[in-house]
Structures are given as structure tokens and as C-alpha cells.
Design an enzyme around this catalytic site. Structure first.
Site, PDB file in Angstrom:
ATOM      1  CG  ASP A  51      65.222  48.945  41.140  1.00  0.00           C
ATOM      2  OD1 ASP A  51      65.556  47.762  41.000  1.00  0.00           O
ATOM      3  OD2 ASP A  51      64.754  49.635  40.212  1.00  0.00           O
ATOM      4  CD  GLU A 229      71.388  45.165  37.239  1.00  0.00           C
ATOM      5  OE1 GLU A 229      71.510  45.898  36.232  1.00  0.00           O
ATOM      6  OE2 GLU A 229      70.502  44.304  37.341  1.00  0.00           O
TER       7      GLU A 229
END
Length: 547
Positions: A51, A229
Site C-alpha cells: 500500500d 479502495e
């Protein structure tokens, strides 16, 4: 100022389409073929760094990644050229900032974003709690928070919590004197399983308290899209805004999609070419799979770049390293982003203008524990390492005070670990035992998936593999002297060779530790541990990457 609010970029050529990623390493560290010069290799950080989020301040780039249950958490890396990175600190780095006691693997610190504005660095993140029957099952504080610092090395502030927001993956966008927070959450009620909404709200620039309505701005690019997301909103070259979001879940269907709006609050219209970057059409055979969760940054020369996560495969299977940080150039064509122009792929070896030849990665790390403080690369699940690791008690050693927590438990585990750097890694340690204690090497993906190579105070050495929480003894040896014990785990892809002293305990299949199983968002860590009532003195730990 964050680089997300800068002028339009110039267009530059990327790697020619159709060039093979096969390559050889040259003496100066660049990777070459007969047709092209490859400036850098992916991933750009060794080991599990999921991420990634990036920003630029002047001539420096800053990168932050997820750490889930590990502390210190949210590592900050710095670079001047995008391909060579140096760790400089952690956003969660001292007692009292966050309490992750009892948090299970693959919960905890999810998907941070780093931004800079008006002399202050901001990292926003989510503490994610396990959920049972729709309700949080962990007593600690969960939700979105922000920490700030005037220097990226820290110290970082106490968390400021955002109350009343569900979901994960928060991100900040600064627009002059205005500041916006976005994130995702499960749609309520959802029209299909896995439907998520991207939401946006305005914050007070002084207090960061929400001051506007929470509005839904995106549900994904495709019909019945799942798991929209990882949102980031950036200033679009030429005016307006671009929402960058992941879609499809963090697996083989992962993808990067974008949408555009004239006003930051929307409405957002999806790019007709979505997804703008994905390896979902390549299946298991590609060396880098699960590509998604991108962030963008503009360089001083006007070129644009994107970081994103991806996972390295071994013969079509997930490896041990988990989700890692990758880099590709970005160009703008008809005001649309082209990720890795010329190929649209995240390759293990990349050609790109605007970066120097990447420096060769270190092939060996040895810690003799001669320094008065621990190398910050050492981390521990759920607790800070200095709560059980002492570098002063015995000079030239690190003393681990054992805890009763087993590797399968959720209590404070005395495990001094660091990211497994490569799929071919020789890990070795020399230890001494005192008390009713068991100590040695631990290769850990979670409390249900690990490989333990340890010796107890009776001089019995064992190798134990945990597969979905079920332990199996791989090998055993007795009669070991408990002073100066040498242990080694030689990882070679999805197998490992185990040695205590001169005794070979066998080889073991590591597929149970490979990332990508349900709830397993974290790659493998390697290090030393102590279980029981006593101490383990560690003389040194060596990690050597095989050529």
C-alpha cells in the site's frame, strides 16, 4: 507543498513496446539487454511493503507503507531519485501512540497516505479491528487517525482520531487553504457482495475536524465493481481533479482505475479506458501479479511517476515476500494517465528517462548488536521491540527477555524480526540460553503460519511448521550445548533447508507461509525469538541474499 498540486507534466518516451524483460546485471548496477538500458528493478524496496503512498517536498521524495500488526509502524523512506531509498523513521514509533495489544495478523495499521503542506507532514491511516458476526471483536481503539511532524524523521505527534467514519484507506488532499479527507466503506445497504463506496468530506484546516457533509463520490469503474479502495485525489494537469482508486480486491483481479471531476467534490466521471493499469489479464504466469493501489507524484523536471503494490510469483504461485512497492513512469496523453507507457506493465526491470541507474541492492545484512540502540528495521508483532530486547545488558549482544506467548498466540511475543528481503535468503543466528526458555529463529507470516527453528534449555532442537494453525514437527535433535548455538534457515523459493550446528534437520515446503491466503495481507518476517521464562542472548543475526 505536496507534489499532487503542481503544474502539468511534460511527455517523455517510455520503454518501447514489446521489449523482453529478460536481462543481465551490469557492473555499474544498471540492467541491460542488447536492445535497451533498464534503469531500475522492481520492487524498489526489499521485502513486504504494501500500500505505498508517496509525496515530494523540494528535491526529496517520501514514501510510507502499511505494517498491520508490527511495531514500530508505518515506515518512512526518503529518496532523491525515486529508485534508491533510505529508511529514516516510523510514524508510529513510541509507547502510547497506539495500542495494538492482542491484534491478530493482517489487522492493525492499514493503507497509510503521506502528504506535506505548509511545512507539516501528515500521515493518515486506519487501525482495523477483527470483526465477528458483524461486530468488532478487539477491545482496542480502531478507526481513522492522522499523525503529523515538521520533520519526516519525527518525532511524530499523538494520533488525532476522526470520529464517525467507517471503512479503510483514508487519504488527504490539500487545495490551497482547504483540506479534504476521503476513504472507502462498505455500501449500506450493498446492492451486491463487496460493493464499496468512496467518500469525501472537508476538514477544518486548523483542527482537522470534519466541517462538511460526507458525500459518496465513486463506486468503482465496472458494473458490480468490488472493493473500490485505496483512493487518492490529485490535481489533474490542465485543471480539475483525478480520483485514483484500486478495484477488484488485493489479488489477481487487482487494478488501478481513475475518474475525473471539475470540482473536487464531484461529480466524478470514470475514464473510458479503465482500468488504466492491471495485470488481471496475465493470470498466474506473470512474475509480478496483483498490481494495484497506486499513488502519483510529480518530479521537479515535470515527469510523473506512480508507486503501486504488486506481488512476486514463483512458478505461478505466490511467494513469501507479500505485497511489495513498485514504481512505473506515467505520461499524460489527452489528459489521461498512461502508466508504464509503451507496455502498460509493471516489469521486474524497467527502462525510464528521468532516473539514474539504480544502485545495486545490498546482498548481506549482519547485525552484531554493537550499537546502544536497535536498528529501526527490527520490529515485533503488537509491541515495540525495546520492551523485550536490550542492547545494553550484555555488550555485543541483544538480550531477549522471553515471554510466555507462543508464536501461535496473540499476546506479547518476544520476536525480533525484519522483512524477509528476498526469495533466496540465508538467515543465520548465534544464540545462548539462560533459564526455562526456548529460543532461535522464526520465519513468520502470521500466528497460524510460521516456521520455528529453536533450541530449549534441555539442549533439544526442533523444527516446527505451522500450517493453518496446525503445528507439525519437521525435525528434532538432542544433546545441543546451550552456549554458542548456531542456527540457519536457508530459504530457496518455496522451500527451506534447516540446520542447527552441524546437524541438518531436513527441508520443508513453505507454501503454507505464502501470502494471499484468506486474511493474510502480510508477507514473511525473519528473526530471533524467545519463549518461556528466561533470556536468550543473541550474538549476531545474518541475512544473505543468494546471487
Amino acid at each position: 507543498m505536496s507534489s499532487t498540486n503542481r503544474a502539468p507534466a511534460a511527455s517523455h518516451a517510455g520503454r518501447p513496446a514489446g521489449k523482453s524483460p529478460l536481462s543481465v546485471q551490469s557492473e555499474n548496477g544498471s540492467v541491460t539487454t542488447g536492445a535497451a538500458s533498464y534503469r531500475y528493478r522492481n520492487p524498489i524496496l526489499p521485502g513486504c511493503h504494501p500500500d505505498p503512498s508517496i509525496c515530494r517536498v523540494g528535491d526529496y521524495y517520501y514514501l510510507v507503507t502499511s505494517t498491520f500488526e508490527y511495531l514500530p509502524g508505518l515506515p518512512i523512506h526518503r529518496s532523491t531519485n525515486l529508485v534508491d531509498w533510505v529508511p529514516i523513521g516510523h510514524a508510529i514509533h513510541r509507547p502510547g501512540q497506539l495500542d495494538l495489544s492482542g491484534i491478530p495478523s493482517s489487522k492493525g495499521l492499514y493503507a497509510p497516505t503521506i502528504r506535506h503542506h505548509d511545512g507539516t507532514f501528515y500521515v493518515v491511516c486506519t487501525v482495523v479491528s477483527p470483526v465477528v458476526d458483524g461486530e468488532p471483536s478487539w477491545p482496542g481503539r480502531a478507526g481513522h487517525f492522522v499523525v503529523t511532524a515538521t520533520e519526516p524523521e519525527g518525532p511524530w505527534s499523538e494520533p488525532t482520531w476522526f470520529e464517525g467514519f467507517d471503512g479503510i484507506d483514508p487519504s488527504l488532499t490539500f487545495d490551497g487553504d482547504r483540506v479534504w479527507l476521503c476513504g472507502n466503506r462498505l455500501a449500506q445497504p450493498g446492492l451486491w457482495p463487496g460493493q464499496t463506496d468512496i467518500w469525501l468530506t472537508e476538514l477544518d484546516p486548523a483542527t482537522l475536524a470534519p466541517i462538511g457533509e460526507v458525500r459518496e463520490i465513486w463506486r468503482g469503474a465496472s458494473a458490480r465493481a468490488v472493493w473500490a479502495e485505496g483512493p487518492h485525489i490529485i490535481a489533474r494537469p490542465g485543471g480539475g481533479w483525478m480520483l485514483v482508486a484500486a478495484e477488484g480486491g488485493t489479488n489477481r483481479n487487482h487494478a488501478v482505475c481513475v475518474a475525473y471531476a471539475d470540482d473536487i467534490a464531484g461529480p466524478y466521471v470514470g475514464d473510458p479506458g479503465n482500468p488504466r493499469l492491471t495485470h488481471r489479464d496475465l493470470g498466474d504466469r506473470v512474475p509480478i501479479a496483483d498490481v494495484g493501489h497506486a499513488d502519483l507524484v510529480e518530479a521537479p523536471d515535470g515527469r510523473w511517476w506512480s508507486t503501486m503494490l504488486g506481488i512476486q510469483t514463483i512458478d505461478g504461485e505466490n511467494g513469501l515476500l507479500g505485497r511489495q512497492t513498485h514504481l512505473v513512469p506515467v505520461e499524460w496523453e489527452h489528459r489521461q494517465p498512461l502508466f508504464a507507457p509503451g507496455s502498460g506493465r509493471v516489469e521486474p526491470a524497467m527502462a525510464a528517462e528521468g532516473v539514474p541507474d539504480q544502485q545495486p541492492a545490498p546482498t548481506e545484512y549482519r547485525d552484531d548488536f554493537d550499537a546502544p540502540v536497535l536498528d529501526p528495521a527490527w520490529t515485533a508483532p503488537r509491541i515495540l521491540p525495546d520492551t523485550f530486547a536490550d542492547t545494553v545488558a550484555r555488550p555485543g549482544y541483544v538480550r531477549l527477555t522471553a515471554t510466555p506467548t507462543e508464536p501461535s498466540g496473540l499476546g506479547p511475543l518476544a520476536f525480533l524480526g525484519r522483512r524477509l528481503p528476498d526469495h533466496r535468503t540465508h538467515a543465520a543466528a548465534r544464540i545462548e540460553l539462560a533459564g526455562a526458555v526456548r529460543g532461535g529463529l522464526l520465519l513468520r507470516t502470521s500466528e497460524s503460519a510460521y516456521l520455528e527453528l529453536t533450541v530449549d534449555r534441555r539442549g533439544v532442537g526442533r523444527a516446527v511448521l505451522a500450517d493453518d494453525g496446525v503445528e507439525m514437527t519437521v525435525g528434532e535433535v538432542s544433546g545441543i550445548h546451550t552456549e554458542g548455538i548456531d542456527l540457519a534457515i536457508d530459504v530457496d523459493g518455496l522451500t527451506a533447508r534447516l540446520t542447527i550446528g552441524d546437524t541438518h534437520l531436513g527441508e520443508v515446503d513453505l507454501r503454507p507461509l505464502a501470502s494471499g491466503r484468506p486474511s493474510m495481507f502480510v508477507g514473511s518476517w525473519i528473526g530471533v525469538m524467545a519463549v518461556g521464562d528466561g533470556v536468550v542472548d543473541v550474538d549476531h543475526v545474518t541475512l544473505r541474499v543468494a546471487p
